[in-house]
Design an enzyme around this catalytic site. Sequence first.
Site, PDB file in Angstrom:
ATOM      1  N   HIS A 128       7.028  22.250 -33.252  1.00 14.18           N
ATOM      2  CA  HIS A 128       6.396  20.941 -33.436  1.00 14.18           C
ATOM      3  C   HIS A 128       5.776  20.441 -32.131  1.00 14.18           C
ATOM      4  O   HIS A 128       4.517  19.683 -32.084  1.00 14.18           O
ATOM      5  CB  HIS A 128       7.265  19.566 -34.031  1.00 14.18           C
ATOM      6  CG  HIS A 128       8.089  18.933 -33.212  1.00 14.18           C
ATOM      7  ND1 HIS A 128       9.525  19.518 -32.612  1.00 14.18           N
ATOM      8  CD2 HIS A 128       8.135  17.791 -32.521  1.00 14.18           C
ATOM      9  CE1 HIS A 128       9.740  18.611 -32.071  1.00 14.18           C
ATOM     10  NE2 HIS A 128       9.038  17.530 -31.631  1.00 14.18           N
ATOM     11  N   TYR A 171      12.610  11.511 -27.471  1.00 11.33           N
ATOM     12  CA  TYR A 171      12.351  12.505 -28.651  1.00 11.33           C
ATOM     13  C   TYR A 171      12.989  13.858 -28.440  1.00 11.33           C
ATOM     14  O   TYR A 171      13.376  14.141 -27.351  1.00 11.33           O
ATOM     15  CB  TYR A 171      10.711  12.587 -28.691  1.00 11.33           C
ATOM     16  CG  TYR A 171       9.911  11.415 -29.121  1.00 11.33           C
ATOM     17  CD1 TYR A 171      10.327  10.556 -30.135  1.00 11.33           C
ATOM     18  CD2 TYR A 171       8.991  11.076 -28.083  1.00 11.33           C
ATOM     19  CE1 TYR A 171       9.564   9.703 -30.384  1.00 11.33           C
ATOM     20  CE2 TYR A 171       8.288   9.542 -28.305  1.00 11.33           C
ATOM     21  CZ  TYR A 171       8.582   8.980 -29.339  1.00 11.33           C
ATOM     22  OH  TYR A 171       7.817   7.981 -29.625  1.00 11.33           O
ATOM     23  N   SER A 172      12.952  14.680 -29.492  1.00 13.75           N
ATOM     24  CA  SER A 172      13.770  15.895 -29.480  1.00 13.75           C
ATOM     25  C   SER A 172      13.113  16.715 -28.547  1.00 13.75           C
ATOM     26  O   SER A 172      14.100  17.586 -27.811  1.00 13.75           O
ATOM     27  CB  SER A 172      13.769  16.519 -30.752  1.00 13.75           C
ATOM     28  OG  SER A 172      12.724  16.911 -31.173  1.00 13.75           O
ATOM     29  N   GLU A 173      11.848  16.794 -28.198  1.00 17.33           N
ATOM     30  CA  GLU A 173      11.438  17.546 -27.110  1.00 17.33           C
ATOM     31  C   GLU A 173       9.810  16.969 -26.659  1.00 17.33           C
ATOM     32  O   GLU A 173       9.268  16.165 -27.389  1.00 17.33           O
ATOM     33  CB  GLU A 173      10.952  19.144 -27.716  1.00 17.33           C
ATOM     34  CG  GLU A 173      11.981  19.896 -27.894  1.00 17.33           C
ATOM     35  CD  GLU A 173      12.438  20.229 -29.118  1.00 17.33           C
ATOM     36  OE1 GLU A 173      13.510  20.928 -29.289  1.00 17.33           O
ATOM     37  OE2 GLU A 173      12.092  19.242 -30.097  1.00 17.33           O
ATOM     38  N   THR A 174       9.834  17.200 -25.460  1.00 17.75           N
ATOM     39  CA  THR A 174       8.682  16.603 -24.703  1.00 17.75           C
ATOM     40  C   THR A 174       7.788  17.929 -24.056  1.00 17.75           C
ATOM     41  O   THR A 174       8.603  18.825 -23.541  1.00 17.75           O
ATOM     42  CB  THR A 174       8.836  15.801 -23.612  1.00 17.75           C
ATOM     43  OG1 THR A 174       9.293  14.593 -24.321  1.00 17.75           O
ATOM     44  CG2 THR A 174       7.722  15.357 -22.643  1.00 17.75           C
TER      45      THR A 174
END
Length: 283
Positions: free
Chosen positions: A73, A43-46
């Site tokens: 998000h 995913y784009s960020e964790t």
Amino acid sequence: MIHVYVVSAFSKDGGGGNRAGVVLNRPELTPAQKMAAAAALGYSETAFVTASDRADWKIEYFTPTEEVPLCGHATIASFTLLHRLGRLSAGEFMMETKAGLLRMAVSGEGTVRMEQNRPVYGEVLAVQELAGCVEAGAVHTDLPVQVVSTGLRDILLPIASRRALAALAPDLKTMKALSRARDVTGVHAFALSEEAGISAYCRNFAPLVGIDEEAATGTSSCALACYLAAHGMRRDRYVFEQGHELGAPSRITVELSFDGSSGIDGVFAGGTGYLVCERDLEL
């Protein structure tokens, strides 16, 4: 073994949204392990949520390729999860990030609002600088292409219509080079909406940090609200939709407050989310 919750934030009508990984209470993980977990998830960020001696929680954010100081998000996802697990009830909280200490608020229904920094208005770019990234004819030339930050620097790119926005097929290699040259996270393209209740439709590209495109971007939405307020479209509340081109419609609400001299003294991004699944990662 790392236990990860996958949570979709800024969802629209209980679906869509932007997925983020959330890891709770693993302070012993190294930055390399956190980045590896983010890369494994894809995913784009964790977000990695731990205890803080300065606030209620500390949150760190990793893309598949690097650490970033703030992610809207992933923050909404983290507080959505904490609320769902009963780790917090409705109320106001403080979180520690590398972008500073920021206020949070959670409603009884689980809607999350997060504070952003006051806007910093950066340089205005000539449309020619976007040559090779997007077609010049798609740009809305009545508005400036400008760098704005409420925590992360982004190039805000006005597009002439929603149709032109949907048709964008940016050259990500060129956009990555431009982002590096301008020291920004990415490009937030938007088309003003003529529909009641929606301020603009958006697309966000951040290839420099390993994100070709994402479905909902809270930090960029806050920067966009401040940009619109500065360019003759001042409102207390903006509603942005994003992610349609990715099949994940998302809705981000941004609220602004103004001081007596008409400057912005409060910026809040809000949205809802839901738990998608849980995963165990072997690293």
